[in-house]
Design a protein around this motif. Sequence first.
Motif, PDB file in Angstrom:
ATOM      1  N   PRO B 140       0.822  -1.220   0.000  1.00  0.00           N
ATOM      2  CA  PRO B 140       0.000   0.000   0.000  1.00  0.00           C
ATOM      3  C   PRO B 140       0.853   1.265   0.000  1.00  0.00           C
ATOM      4  N   GLY B 141       1.976   1.232   0.728  1.00  0.00           N
ATOM      5  CA  GLY B 141       2.845   2.411   0.770  1.00  0.00           C
ATOM      6  C   GLY B 141       3.378   2.770  -0.607  1.00  0.00           C
ATOM      7  N   MET B 142       3.783   1.736  -1.373  1.00  0.00           N
ATOM      8  CA  MET B 142       4.337   2.016  -2.695  1.00  0.00           C
ATOM      9  C   MET B 142       3.255   2.496  -3.647  1.00  0.00           C
ATOM     10  N   LEU B 143       2.062   1.906  -3.552  1.00  0.00           N
ATOM     11  CA  LEU B 143       0.974   2.359  -4.414  1.00  0.00           C
ATOM     12  C   LEU B 143       0.599   3.797  -4.064  1.00  0.00           C
ATOM     13  N   ASP B 144       0.655   4.110  -2.772  1.00  0.00           N
ATOM     14  CA  ASP B 144       0.350   5.473  -2.328  1.00  0.00           C
ATOM     15  C   ASP B 144       1.329   6.461  -2.964  1.00  0.00           C
ATOM     16  N   ALA B 145       2.588   6.064  -3.036  1.00  0.00           N
ATOM     17  CA  ALA B 145       3.620   6.959  -3.558  1.00  0.00           C
ATOM     18  C   ALA B 145       3.364   7.335  -5.014  1.00  0.00           C
ATOM     19  N   ILE B 146       2.716   6.437  -5.776  1.00  0.00           N
ATOM     20  CA  ILE B 146       2.412   6.803  -7.164  1.00  0.00           C
ATOM     21  C   ILE B 146       0.936   7.149  -7.320  1.00  0.00           C
ATOM     22  N   GLY B 147       0.260   7.408  -6.204  1.00  0.00           N
ATOM     23  CA  GLY B 147      -1.116   7.897  -6.250  1.00  0.00           C
ATOM     24  C   GLY B 147      -2.147   6.857  -6.625  1.00  0.00           C
ATOM     25  N   LEU B 148      -1.828   5.596  -6.384  1.00  0.00           N
ATOM     26  CA  LEU B 148      -2.781   4.554  -6.768  1.00  0.00           C
ATOM     27  C   LEU B 148      -3.251   3.759  -5.553  1.00  0.00           C
ATOM     28  N   LYS B 149      -3.261   4.405  -4.399  1.00  0.00           N
ATOM     29  CA  LYS B 149      -3.544   3.642  -3.187  1.00  0.00           C
ATOM     30  C   LYS B 149      -4.911   2.973  -3.235  1.00  0.00           C
ATOM     31  N   PHE B 150      -5.864   3.599  -3.945  1.00  0.00           N
ATOM     32  CA  PHE B 150      -7.214   3.024  -3.986  1.00  0.00           C
ATOM     33  C   PHE B 150      -7.225   1.631  -4.614  1.00  0.00           C
ATOM     34  N   LEU B 151      -6.155   1.299  -5.364  1.00  0.00           N
ATOM     35  CA  LEU B 151      -6.098  -0.023  -5.988  1.00  0.00           C
ATOM     36  C   LEU B 151      -5.785  -1.116  -4.979  1.00  0.00           C
ATOM     37  N   TYR B 152      -5.239  -0.738  -3.831  1.00  0.00           N
ATOM     38  CA  TYR B 152      -4.737  -1.761  -2.925  1.00  0.00           C
ATOM     39  C   TYR B 152      -5.868  -2.551  -2.264  1.00  0.00           C
ATOM     40  N   ALA B 153      -5.673  -3.820  -2.172  1.00  0.00           N
ATOM     41  CA  ALA B 153      -6.567  -4.685  -1.402  1.00  0.00           C
ATOM     42  C   ALA B 153      -5.683  -5.774  -0.812  1.00  0.00           C
ATOM     43  N   PRO B 154      -6.073  -6.376   0.282  1.00  0.00           N
ATOM     44  CA  PRO B 154      -5.272  -7.514   0.790  1.00  0.00           C
ATOM     45  C   PRO B 154      -5.435  -8.693  -0.168  1.00  0.00           C
ATOM     46  N   TRP B 155      -4.670  -8.663  -1.233  1.00  0.00           N
ATOM     47  CA  TRP B 155      -4.898  -9.583  -2.351  1.00  0.00           C
ATOM     48  C   TRP B 155      -4.883 -11.049  -1.956  1.00  0.00           C
ATOM     49  N   LEU B 156      -3.956 -11.410  -1.060  1.00  0.00           N
ATOM     50  CA  LEU B 156      -3.863 -12.830  -0.728  1.00  0.00           C
ATOM     51  C   LEU B 156      -5.014 -13.268   0.174  1.00  0.00           C
ATOM     52  N   GLY B 157      -5.702 -12.324   0.780  1.00  0.00           N
ATOM     53  CA  GLY B 157      -6.760 -12.687   1.708  1.00  0.00           C
ATOM     54  C   GLY B 157      -8.143 -12.643   1.105  1.00  0.00           C
ATOM     55  N   LYS B 158      -8.251 -12.183  -0.132  1.00  0.00           N
ATOM     56  CA  LYS B 158      -9.576 -12.072  -0.750  1.00  0.00           C
ATOM     57  C   LYS B 158      -9.783 -13.241  -1.696  1.00  0.00           C
TER      58      LYS B 158
END
Lengths: 279, 307
Positions: B140-158
Amino acid sequence: MNTARRTLGPTIAAHGVMILYTLIALFPVFVIVTNSFKSRRAIFRDPLGLPTSETFSLVGYETVLKQGDFFLYFQNSMIVTVVSLALILIFGAMAAFALAEYRFPGNALMGLYLALGIMIPIRIGTVAILEMMVSTGLVNTLTALILVYTAQGLPLAVFILSAFMKGVSDDLKNAGRIDGLSEYKIFFRLVLPLVRPAMATVAVFNMIPIWNDLWFPLILAPAEEVKTLTLGSQVFIGQFVTDWNAVLSALSMAILPVMVLYVVFSRQLIRGITSGAVK
Amino acid sequence: MAQPSKKPFRWHIAVFLAPAVFVYTAVMIYPLFNTLRLSLYSRVDQERVWVGLDNFRTLFGDAIWSEQFWNALGNNTWFFVIHMAVQNPIGIALAALLSSPRLRFSAFYRTAIFIPTILSFVIVGFAWKLILSPIWGIAPGMLDAIGLKFLYAPWLGKEEYALTTLSLVSVWQYVGIPMMLIYAALLSIPDEILEAGECDGITGMSAFWKIKLPLILPSIGIISVLTFVANFNAFDLIYAAQGALAGPDFSTDILGTFMYRTFFGFQLQLGDPHMGSTIASAMFGIILIGVCIYLFGIQRRLRSYQF
């Protein structure tokens, strides 16, 4: 190649793509190893930073060395890998020599029989392998693993080595026969030294899958004193899952031996893959 | 090996063959057939009884079993589809770039990109689990840095993402193998062919599509069948990242983990070697079908392209 058309744009683009992919390939390893040297707080506060003098900590490694018997696991992995490789090489080379050198009825059939195992994974037979190891009392011994890995590695070894042995000059072998060497001496003294590069290729191909295997150690040898490094780190991490320092250190320690092997053998490995496919 | 009686029996041939044939037969071929045989038996009151094809009837017919089996097979197919659709194109693209004679440092790139392939599934599985974990927050931190934090989900848990995520992790790990094999195939294309194309004005991208790609098709065929066998036999990565239950809710269950659970047992279910053998036999059948399609359907047609 044609130097007149050398253009800068595509070259930079190519380097850009390669650098990007190299970063993707190395990033997880980098994160794991650097964080294993940090204190717990720094791991969470600044996961991407390098360890500095104030965040440097070896607490994870201390836990790993105190709680897990990693030297024993390492030793087990080493024994299994080295002995299996030795058996694959010597048995494989002998069979390959028989198939490549002599004409006898059933030669082609025997070659096909031994080649079956290249495509069919040995894991399919796990149920019966376990049953056999239980009835012979080999379960929870390193011998069981060595036998399984030897059987698994032989088909490809025979295939690669016999292709190489067909290239050894007949004149040399016949000269040996005229000088009165037995067939065994011809194999061990004349042929084996000549196919050493192919043997190295086979060894490198087999080394990494054997070292990394989780399935057979889990099923055939889960006892503490015969755990391999792969299984040992898997179990250790499962138990210490909330102790991030310990988990990261255990992962780094599991990465280290493979990386050393890779650095030592990478040229051989890459040459093996490249030359094998060229044929 | 019956020898013709005219010649003396050549013992050395038998001696050379014996150890390899013995180990291979005893530890690989015999257990393989024994596993197929065990699938025809069942355990009733501590006795092994012959039940014919009943186990297969249970596996495909019984609702509890067949649901799990088709789930595992479907997941496994998706796992394979992602490998074919992502791993092989990336591998081919990297190999094409690597093999360009003007690229400097190509040995370095080659060595570095191959590193994930040598790591064990345990390391890879846990490393990605930690990186993708919402607790640690690297992803999430890295996605936040490029402004894409909304894409993050706990992928392995869904449930809906876990299998795809793990497939991509496996692709990340194994992309080195297609890259190397294709790289070798590209290097083996004779320069004269490329130069002949150049004289006809075929250079750059069109040289790749029109000359190189058709010539490396046999290698792509070999890679596909290797991927197929490896995928339908996979186990370690799922086990290391999600455990034997292949969570969440069996959404990452593949044939390897299904067989392990059945054969070894987990939590409340007892291990059943006979049902385990039945699943192993089904896997054997699937792999055999795949290999046969390759050998008789694909390889034969590709041969005409080889030099």
